[in-house]
Scaffold this active site. Structure first.
Site, PDB file in Angstrom:
ATOM      1  N   MET A  26       0.824  -1.456   0.235  1.00 27.34           N
ATOM      2  CA  MET A  26      -0.236  -0.040  -0.132  1.00 27.34           C
ATOM      3  C   MET A  26       0.433   1.170  -0.066  1.00 27.34           C
ATOM      4  O   MET A  26       0.720   2.919   0.172  1.00 27.34           O
ATOM      5  CB  MET A  26      -1.126  -0.509   1.272  1.00 27.34           C
ATOM      6  CG  MET A  26      -1.898  -1.166   1.255  1.00 27.34           C
ATOM      7  SD  MET A  26      -3.266  -0.610   2.110  1.00 27.34           S
ATOM      8  CE  MET A  26      -2.826  -0.226   3.329  1.00 27.34           C
ATOM      9  N   GLY A  27       2.617   0.763  -0.393  1.00 21.56           N
ATOM     10  CA  GLY A  27       3.542   2.115  -0.114  1.00 21.56           C
ATOM     11  C   GLY A  27       3.500   2.725   1.301  1.00 21.56           C
ATOM     12  O   GLY A  27       3.617   1.936   1.779  1.00 21.56           O
ATOM     13  N   GLY A  32      11.085  -3.127   5.569  1.00 22.99           N
ATOM     14  CA  GLY A  32      10.210  -3.484   5.849  1.00 22.99           C
ATOM     15  C   GLY A  32       9.973  -4.972   4.274  1.00 22.99           C
ATOM     16  O   GLY A  32      10.409  -6.054   3.889  1.00 22.99           O
ATOM     17  N   HIS A  33       9.055  -3.562   3.986  1.00 18.95           N
ATOM     18  CA  HIS A  33       8.586  -3.611   2.010  1.00 18.95           C
ATOM     19  C   HIS A  33       9.544  -4.313   1.305  1.00 18.95           C
ATOM     20  O   HIS A  33      10.041  -4.745   0.181  1.00 18.95           O
ATOM     21  CB  HIS A  33       7.926  -2.447   1.552  1.00 18.95           C
ATOM     22  CG  HIS A  33       7.322  -1.831   2.391  1.00 18.95           C
ATOM     23  ND1 HIS A  33       6.840  -1.372   3.340  1.00 18.95           N
ATOM     24  CD2 HIS A  33       6.000  -2.310   1.935  1.00 18.95           C
ATOM     25  CE1 HIS A  33       6.105  -1.085   3.855  1.00 18.95           C
ATOM     26  NE2 HIS A  33       5.440  -1.709   3.508  1.00 18.95           N
ATOM     27  N   SER A 182       7.027  -0.920  10.666  1.00 22.59           N
ATOM     28  CA  SER A 182       5.170  -0.476  10.015  1.00 22.59           C
ATOM     29  C   SER A 182       4.862   0.765   9.555  1.00 22.59           C
ATOM     30  O   SER A 182       6.418   2.061  10.282  1.00 22.59           O
ATOM     31  CB  SER A 182       4.287  -1.232  11.225  1.00 22.59           C
ATOM     32  OG  SER A 182       3.396  -0.605  10.721  1.00 22.59           O
TER      33      SER A 182
END
Length: 281
Positions: A26-27, A32-33, A182
């Protein structure tokens, strides 16, 4: 890296490919992404990442409108992580008409834990992921273990629909003090950010108590004590619990005695920010 905004252009760009490695997001990306993208880049396939803030998975009182949209920054980060194509559709492109066809995940898996406190959440997640799978047609899709239940739900969906893809999980990436990364960490005040690692510590302590529990009653007492300890620090827990990894059901006495693979999961509010985390043991 190519940035693509339409389904038609993406299908044209992927024509002739044997299958991609796909990372849906979701950008408002963080390390982490990017770790998931780097993992995808090791699989020997073109890497596609998507950025789409999915209205279907937000409850009316949640943060859809204020969820950070940082596309230009995200694109730079993705390029540095080895992404080949960024698919960034707007809402009108992905939902050109009301999305009345929905995926309905089984209540036994999707209406517990996160699903209990966010009704309809996993239906919204599964619907958009199924749609993205149909558009991207990946051979592999990479999801983070931090969203543990989401990973399990999506893997089960792919298996039951016999989708021709493998769902793999990347490890949770943490800050040096243990806080799981997060996008919502940005909502924390400075004081809250200093307190936030207590959630990971509570999960590790609960895991240790669970391994010493002889039966479900002892485990329930350990879970209640862990939640109370967080409340004493100013948190408002939604759940702090131990489940079997494979199906997220509570372990029975036999599972506890056999040392079956378990996971401690938590969701709790710190101030106005809701954090989730988990710890496998």
């Amino acid at each position: 890296m190519k940035t693509i905004h339409t389904i038609a252009e993406l299908r044209s760009a992927l024509a002739g490919q044997a299958g991609t490695a796909f990372v849906p997001t979701m950008g408002n990306l963080h390390d982490g992404h990017l770790a998931l993208v780097r993992q995808a880049a090791t699989l020997g396939r073109p890497v596609v990442a998507s950025i789409f803030v999915n209205r279907l998975q937000f409850l009316p009182h949640e943060d859809f409108d204020r969820y950070p949209r940082t596309l230009a920054r995200d694109a730079e980060l993705l390029q540095g992580a080895g992404c080949d194509i960024l698919f960034a559709p707007d809402e009108g492109e992905l939902y050109p008409e009301p999305q009345v066809f929905r995926v309905a995940p089984p209540p036994a898996l999707a209406d517990i834990l996160e699903g209990e406190f966010r009704p309809g959440f996993f239906g919204g997640v599964c619907t958009v992921v199924q749609k993205l799978f149909g558009i991207v047609q990946p051979a592999v899709a990479v999801f983070g273990r931090k969203d543990y239940q989401q990973w399990r739900v999506i893997a089960a969906m792919a298996r039951q629909f016999a989708l021709p893809l493998q769902v793999v999980a990347g490890e949770t990436v943490r800050a040096a003090d243990g806080l799981a990364l997060s996008s919502r960490n940005a909502y924390l005040s400075a004081d809250e950010r200093g307190e936030a690692p207590a959630l990971a510590a509570a999960l590790q302590a609960l895991a240790a108590a669970a391994r010493a529990a002889a039966d479900p009653d002892a485990l329930a007492a350990a879970e209640a004590a862990a939640a109370q300890a967080l409340r004493a620090r100013g948190w408002a827990p939604d759940y702090l619990t131990v489940r079997r990894r494979e199906d997220l059901l509570p372990p029975d006495a036999a599972a506890l005695a056999a040392g079956e693979p378990l996971v401690a999961l938590a969701a709790a509010r710190l101030g106005a920010t809701r954090l989730i985390d988990n710890y496998e043991f």
